[in-house]
Write an enzyme that holds these catalytic residues in place. Sequence first.
Site, short mmCIF file in Angstrom:
data_model
loop_
_atom_site.label_atom_id
_atom_site.label_comp_id
_atom_site.label_asym_id
_atom_site.label_seq_id
_atom_site.Cartn_x
_atom_site.Cartn_y
_atom_site.Cartn_z
N ASP A 74 0.82 -1.21 0.00
CA ASP A 74 0.00 0.00 0.00
C ASP A 74 0.85 1.27 0.00
OD1 ASP A 74 0.97 -0.46 2.58
OD2 ASP A 74 -0.99 -0.85 3.44
N ASN A 76 -7.10 -3.08 14.65
CA ASN A 76 -8.51 -3.36 14.36
C ASN A 76 -8.65 -4.55 13.41
OD1 ASN A 76 -7.63 -2.29 11.97
ND2 ASN A 76 -9.08 -0.59 11.90
N HIS A 108 -6.96 -4.96 10.59
CA HIS A 108 -6.76 -4.68 9.16
C HIS A 108 -5.48 -5.34 8.63
CE1 HIS A 108 -4.51 -0.65 10.09
NE2 HIS A 108 -3.62 -1.55 9.74
N GLU A 129 -9.65 -2.16 5.85
CA GLU A 129 -10.21 -1.91 7.18
C GLU A 129 -11.43 -2.80 7.41
OE1 GLU A 129 -8.62 0.00 9.09
OE2 GLU A 129 -7.63 1.56 7.94
#
Length: 245
Positions: free
Chosen positions: A67, A135, A137, A142
């Site tokens: 990313d 979280n 991800h 996400e």
Amino acid sequence: MKVIRVSDYTELSRKAADLIAAEIREKPDCVLGLATGSTPEGTYKQLVADYEAGKLDFSRVRTVNLDEYRGLPGSHPQSYRYFMDTHLFSHININKKNTFIPDGLAPEKEECEEYEKRILSLGGIDLQLLGLGRNGHIGFNEPGASFIMETHPVKLTSSTIQANARLFNDPEEVPGRAVTMGIGTIMSAGKILLIVNGEDKAEALRKALYGPVTPSCPASILQDHPALTVIADEEAFREIQACGS
Ligand code: F6R
């Protein structure tokens, strides 16, 4: 799923580097999927040390990163291109032309399509290295992200912006958007290596490895990958011990 439990971050980094080194020795022109963030820093240090000791040759290796932030040039110290150059690529004999990271300044939609084509033209990813978000991800996928997406633009959640703000001089500077490989792209890798350390990842690791496979924990899809290796330290395993899994 192969789970390797290690005592600390140093051992995690050594073991992860050993697995990556084994891939390079087995296939000198392998395609490595790489991650940024705090977790892989030690792994990259070990790979650099192996290279400096004459134990590894990166001359034919190709890499694709997961990313990149939108709006940051590769020369920006918080861009993922800059991270990869400073932590790994500038210290080894890789041909930088064979290192691919989404371009944060190129038109978004075209860049995503080009990136996906690039991965295919390289023959796909042999080994994908992943860190884990608090979280759940993976990449910038996400909670709620589709399991079949390819490379796509994303709006970052406030929790991810907050987690990443520590790396910026001014939290206001954290970009709100990024381009990320999708979960479909990640799952198409031949092998996946997930590395996780620290107590703050304990809940995410428990959900990822032993919770239901659900988009609310993107990493839980990794349970379905046929060649997943997880290396995690005692602190990250804390919740798994606690619930006796
Ligand atoms: C990085 C990436 C992220 C990180 C994750 C964990 O390229 O895609 O998913 O792997 O946010 O980050 P650290 O390792 O900083 O805790």
